[in-house]
Design a protein around this motif. Structure first.
Motif, PDB file in Angstrom:
ATOM      1  N   VAL A  99       0.810  -1.214   0.000  1.00  9.10           N
ATOM      2  CA  VAL A  99       0.000   0.000   0.000  1.00  9.10           C
ATOM      3  C   VAL A  99       0.846   1.268   0.000  1.00  9.10           C
ATOM      4  O   VAL A  99       0.635   2.179  -0.813  1.00  9.10           O
ATOM      5  CB  VAL A  99      -0.951  -0.009   1.215  1.00  9.10           C
ATOM      6  N   LEU A 100       1.816   1.361   0.899  1.00  3.52           N
ATOM      7  CA  LEU A 100       2.627   2.575   0.981  1.00  3.52           C
ATOM      8  C   LEU A 100       3.379   2.811  -0.325  1.00  3.52           C
ATOM      9  O   LEU A 100       3.391   3.930  -0.852  1.00  3.52           O
ATOM     10  CB  LEU A 100       3.597   2.472   2.158  1.00  3.52           C
ATOM     11  N   TYR A 101       3.980   1.762  -0.848  1.00  5.74           N
ATOM     12  CA  TYR A 101       4.805   1.916  -2.050  1.00  5.74           C
ATOM     13  C   TYR A 101       3.961   2.122  -3.299  1.00  5.74           C
ATOM     14  O   TYR A 101       4.385   2.821  -4.231  1.00  5.74           O
ATOM     15  CB  TYR A 101       5.764   0.724  -2.185  1.00  5.74           C
ATOM     16  N   ASP A 102       2.756   1.554  -3.330  1.00  2.48           N
ATOM     17  CA  ASP A 102       1.847   1.836  -4.435  1.00  2.48           C
ATOM     18  C   ASP A 102       1.468   3.309  -4.450  1.00  2.48           C
ATOM     19  O   ASP A 102       1.403   3.943  -5.509  1.00  2.48           O
ATOM     20  CB  ASP A 102       0.578   0.980  -4.327  1.00  2.48           C
ATOM     21  N   SER A 103       1.205   3.867  -3.265  1.00  3.68           N
ATOM     22  CA  SER A 103       0.830   5.281  -3.187  1.00  3.68           C
ATOM     23  C   SER A 103       2.019   6.195  -3.455  1.00  3.68           C
ATOM     24  O   SER A 103       1.858   7.284  -4.019  1.00  3.68           O
ATOM     25  CB  SER A 103       0.241   5.587  -1.806  1.00  3.68           C
ATOM     26  N   LEU A 104       3.195   5.766  -3.069  1.00  4.27           N
ATOM     27  CA  LEU A 104       4.407   6.532  -3.346  1.00  4.27           C
ATOM     28  C   LEU A 104       4.706   6.563  -4.843  1.00  4.27           C
ATOM     29  O   LEU A 104       5.098   7.601  -5.385  1.00  4.27           O
ATOM     30  CB  LEU A 104       5.571   5.924  -2.568  1.00  4.27           C
ATOM     31  N   GLY A 105       4.517   5.442  -5.522  1.00  3.99           N
ATOM     32  CA  GLY A 105       4.657   5.398  -6.980  1.00  3.99           C
ATOM     33  C   GLY A 105       6.012   5.851  -7.495  1.00  3.99           C
ATOM     34  O   GLY A 105       6.104   6.736  -8.353  1.00  3.99           O
ATOM     35  N   LEU A 106       7.069   5.242  -7.011  1.00  3.54           N
ATOM     36  CA  LEU A 106       8.418   5.656  -7.404  1.00  3.54           C
ATOM     37  C   LEU A 106       8.627   5.649  -8.918  1.00  3.54           C
ATOM     38  O   LEU A 106       9.245   6.555  -9.470  1.00  3.54           O
ATOM     39  CB  LEU A 106       9.453   4.738  -6.749  1.00  3.54           C
ATOM     40  N   ALA A 107       8.106   4.616  -9.575  1.00  4.78           N
ATOM     41  CA  ALA A 107       8.361   4.465 -11.011  1.00  4.78           C
ATOM     42  C   ALA A 107       7.778   5.609 -11.836  1.00  4.78           C
ATOM     43  O   ALA A 107       8.287   5.926 -12.915  1.00  4.78           O
ATOM     44  CB  ALA A 107       7.805   3.132 -11.503  1.00  4.78           C
ATOM     45  N   SER A 108       6.718   6.241 -11.345  1.00  4.72           N
ATOM     46  CA  SER A 108       6.045   7.288 -12.115  1.00  4.72           C
ATOM     47  C   SER A 108       6.492   8.702 -11.744  1.00  4.72           C
ATOM     48  O   SER A 108       5.964   9.681 -12.268  1.00  4.72           O
ATOM     49  CB  SER A 108       4.524   7.173 -11.948  1.00  4.72           C
ATOM     50  N   LEU A 109       7.464   8.818 -10.844  1.00  5.60           N
ATOM     51  CA  LEU A 109       7.989  10.141 -10.503  1.00  5.60           C
ATOM     52  C   LEU A 109       8.763  10.725 -11.682  1.00  5.60           C
ATOM     53  O   LEU A 109       9.348   9.986 -12.490  1.00  5.60           O
ATOM     54  CB  LEU A 109       8.924  10.046  -9.292  1.00  5.60           C
ATOM     55  N   ASP A 110       8.810  12.049 -11.761  1.00  2.72           N
ATOM     56  CA  ASP A 110       9.631  12.656 -12.807  1.00  2.72           C
ATOM     57  C   ASP A 110      11.109  12.513 -12.435  1.00  2.72           C
ATOM     58  O   ASP A 110      11.454  12.087 -11.327  1.00  2.72           O
ATOM     59  CB  ASP A 110       9.239  14.115 -13.042  1.00  2.72           C
ATOM     60  N   THR A 111      11.974  12.868 -13.356  1.00  2.00           N
ATOM     61  CA  THR A 111      13.411  12.628 -13.170  1.00  2.00           C
ATOM     62  C   THR A 111      13.966  13.313 -11.930  1.00  2.00           C
ATOM     63  O   THR A 111      14.724  12.728 -11.157  1.00  2.00           O
ATOM     64  CB  THR A 111      14.185  13.091 -14.415  1.00  2.00           C
ATOM     65  N   ALA A 112      13.582  14.565 -11.717  1.00  3.17           N
ATOM     66  CA  ALA A 112      14.087  15.302 -10.566  1.00  3.17           C
ATOM     67  C   ALA A 112      13.611  14.675  -9.265  1.00  3.17           C
ATOM     68  O   ALA A 112      14.375  14.547  -8.299  1.00  3.17           O
ATOM     69  CB  ALA A 112      13.652  16.767 -10.638  1.00  3.17           C
ATOM     70  N   ALA A 113      12.345  14.260  -9.213  1.00  4.06           N
ATOM     71  CA  ALA A 113      11.807  13.636  -8.001  1.00  4.06           C
ATOM     72  C   ALA A 113      12.463  12.289  -7.736  1.00  4.06           C
ATOM     73  O   ALA A 113      12.691  11.913  -6.577  1.00  4.06           O
ATOM     74  CB  ALA A 113      10.294  13.479  -8.121  1.00  4.06           C
ATOM     75  N   LYS A 114      12.778  11.549  -8.796  1.00  5.15           N
ATOM     76  CA  LYS A 114      13.487  10.277  -8.627  1.00  5.15           C
ATOM     77  C   LYS A 114      14.876  10.498  -8.034  1.00  5.15           C
ATOM     78  O   LYS A 114      15.330   9.717  -7.193  1.00  5.15           O
ATOM     79  CB  LYS A 114      13.597   9.541  -9.958  1.00  5.15           C
ATOM     80  N   ARG A 115      15.539  11.565  -8.451  1.00  7.96           N
ATOM     81  CA  ARG A 115      16.855  11.869  -7.877  1.00  7.96           C
ATOM     82  C   ARG A 115      16.721  12.200  -6.396  1.00  7.96           C
ATOM     83  O   ARG A 115      17.547  11.777  -5.569  1.00  7.96           O
ATOM     84  CB  ARG A 115      17.507  13.037  -8.627  1.00  7.96           C
ATOM     85  N   ARG A 116      15.693  12.949  -6.057  1.00  8.19           N
ATOM     86  CA  ARG A 116      15.475  13.277  -4.643  1.00  8.19           C
ATOM     87  C   ARG A 116      15.158  12.013  -3.841  1.00  8.19           C
ATOM     88  O   ARG A 116      15.612  11.861  -2.701  1.00  8.19           O
ATOM     89  CB  ARG A 116      14.347  14.302  -4.511  1.00  8.19           C
ATOM     90  N   ALA A 117      14.375  11.099  -4.436  1.00  7.28           N
ATOM     91  CA  ALA A 117      14.054   9.843  -3.755  1.00  7.28           C
ATOM     92  C   ALA A 117      15.311   9.021  -3.497  1.00  7.28           C
ATOM     93  O   ALA A 117      15.497   8.455  -2.416  1.00  7.28           O
ATOM     94  CB  ALA A 117      13.054   9.041  -4.584  1.00  7.28           C
ATOM     95  N   ALA A 118      16.186   8.938  -4.492  1.00  7.64           N
ATOM     96  CA  ALA A 118      17.428   8.173  -4.349  1.00  7.64           C
ATOM     97  C   ALA A 118      18.303   8.732  -3.243  1.00  7.64           C
ATOM     98  O   ALA A 118      18.995   7.989  -2.538  1.00  7.64           O
ATOM     99  CB  ALA A 118      18.191   8.165  -5.671  1.00  7.64           C
ATOM    100  N   ARG A 119      18.235  10.039  -3.061  1.00  4.96           N
ATOM    101  CA  ARG A 119      19.082  10.700  -2.071  1.00  4.96           C
ATOM    102  C   ARG A 119      18.484  10.655  -0.666  1.00  4.96           C
ATOM    103  O   ARG A 119      19.218  10.591   0.321  1.00  4.96           O
ATOM    104  CB  ARG A 119      19.272  12.163  -2.501  1.00  4.96           C
ATOM    105  N   SER A 120      17.159  10.660  -0.561  1.00  4.11           N
ATOM    106  CA  SER A 120      16.546  10.897   0.753  1.00  4.11           C
ATOM    107  C   SER A 120      15.815   9.710   1.363  1.00  4.11           C
ATOM    108  O   SER A 120      15.590   9.695   2.578  1.00  4.11           O
ATOM    109  CB  SER A 120      15.571  12.077   0.658  1.00  4.11           C
ATOM    110  N   LEU A 121      15.427   8.701   0.577  1.00  2.47           N
ATOM    111  CA  LEU A 121      14.625   7.607   1.130  1.00  2.47           C
ATOM    112  C   LEU A 121      15.510   6.482   1.656  1.00  2.47           C
ATOM    113  O   LEU A 121      16.450   6.050   0.996  1.00  2.47           O
ATOM    114  CB  LEU A 121      13.670   7.039   0.073  1.00  2.47           C
TER     115      LEU A 121
END
Length: 260
Positions: free
Chosen positions: A87-109
């Motif tokens: 549920v949490l990861y479905d709502s987070l939807g990492l795969a559908s984030l834009d490029t900048a948001a994916k970079r932030r996810a890689a750095r902060s999660l």
């Protein structure tokens, strides 16, 4: 900002990627502790299947999870952000984030784990089954196993910014921020506003949406007070309680009207 997440109980299949390289995972200070859990888990699951199921708390219908654990050294590995589902990861939807948001996810999660301690979403791991609540015959309770290594590694990973703690209680037991790190940590609950109760499903879904909102907006709150302001700007209703004394974390309640 460092965001602490629980893993998901259900996980995607490992796929056909190259096998795990423990030394390549983030937070190398956890490597020895990871190897110790991995060695015992593989040995346990390669032996008596019924004993392994009992130790891991698995039902008869989850026998295949034991066989999967026995092959962790040779199974294909994928980014942790693709392995963790639910549920949490479905709502987070990492795969559908834009490029900048994916970079932030890689750095902060940072995803906490009974097997790995904690990994970043870009770390390549195989699918596995081993919760933080497991007590291995040799190493004992995993929550206690991780406390020492985490105490030396996580403060450095936290840096000097906000720590947003979205972990469940079992995973929070592996590392409790202390001192000045605690003062810039915000622990979040999600409450059904009319009843003031936590409901598991939408608690997880809302936490996923919160992280996605922050990543998408490019929000970089420096501390808990700034986080409350940022979440308010993003449309969330938040009640904050500052710590009564130094060395304690902030408590944030996010209020949601609809259970979905």
């Amino acid at each position: 900002m460092l965001v602490l997440l629980p893993p998901s109980e259900g996980k995607a299949s490992s796929g056909r990627g190259a096998p795990l390289k423990p030394e390549s995972l983030s937070l190398p200070g956890l490597t020895d502790a990871r190897e110790a859990v991995l060695d015992e888990l593989v040995e346990l699951c390669a032996g008596d299947e019924d004993k392994a199921r009992e130790v891991l708390g698995l039902s008869e219908g989850l026998r295949d999870e034991v066989a999967k654990n026995a092959e962790l050294r040779t199974a294909g590995a994928r980014p942790a952000g693709e392995i963790y589902t639910g549920v949490l990861y479905d709502s987070l939807g990492l795969a559908s984030l834009d490029t900048a948001a994916k970079r932030r996810a890689a750095r902060s999660l940072l995803v906490f784990s009974g097997l790995w301690g904690a990994v970043r979403v870009t770390d390549r791991i195989p699918s596995y089954r081993c919760s933080m609540g497991v007590k291995l015959p040799g190493l004992g309770a995993l929550g206690a196993h991780w406390r020492g290594p985490m105490a030396s590694v996580l403060p450095e990973a936290a840096g000097s910014g906000l720590v947003l703690d979205l972990r469940s209680a079992a995973y929070a037991a592996a590392w409790k921020p202390k001192g000045e790190v605690a003062g810039r940590t915000a622990s979040v609950r999600v409450l059904h506003a009319p009843t003031r109760k936590v409901v598991s499903h939408f608690n997880k879904a809302t936490k996923g949406r919160i992280v996605r909102s922050l990543l998408t907006a490019g929000a970089e709150p420096k501390g808990p007070a700034e986080l409350v302001e940022a979440l308010g700007d993003l449309g969330y209703v938040v009640e904050a309680q500052a710590p009564a004394k130094s060395g304690q974390a902030w408590s944030l309640d996010v209020l949601v009207d609809e259970v979905h």
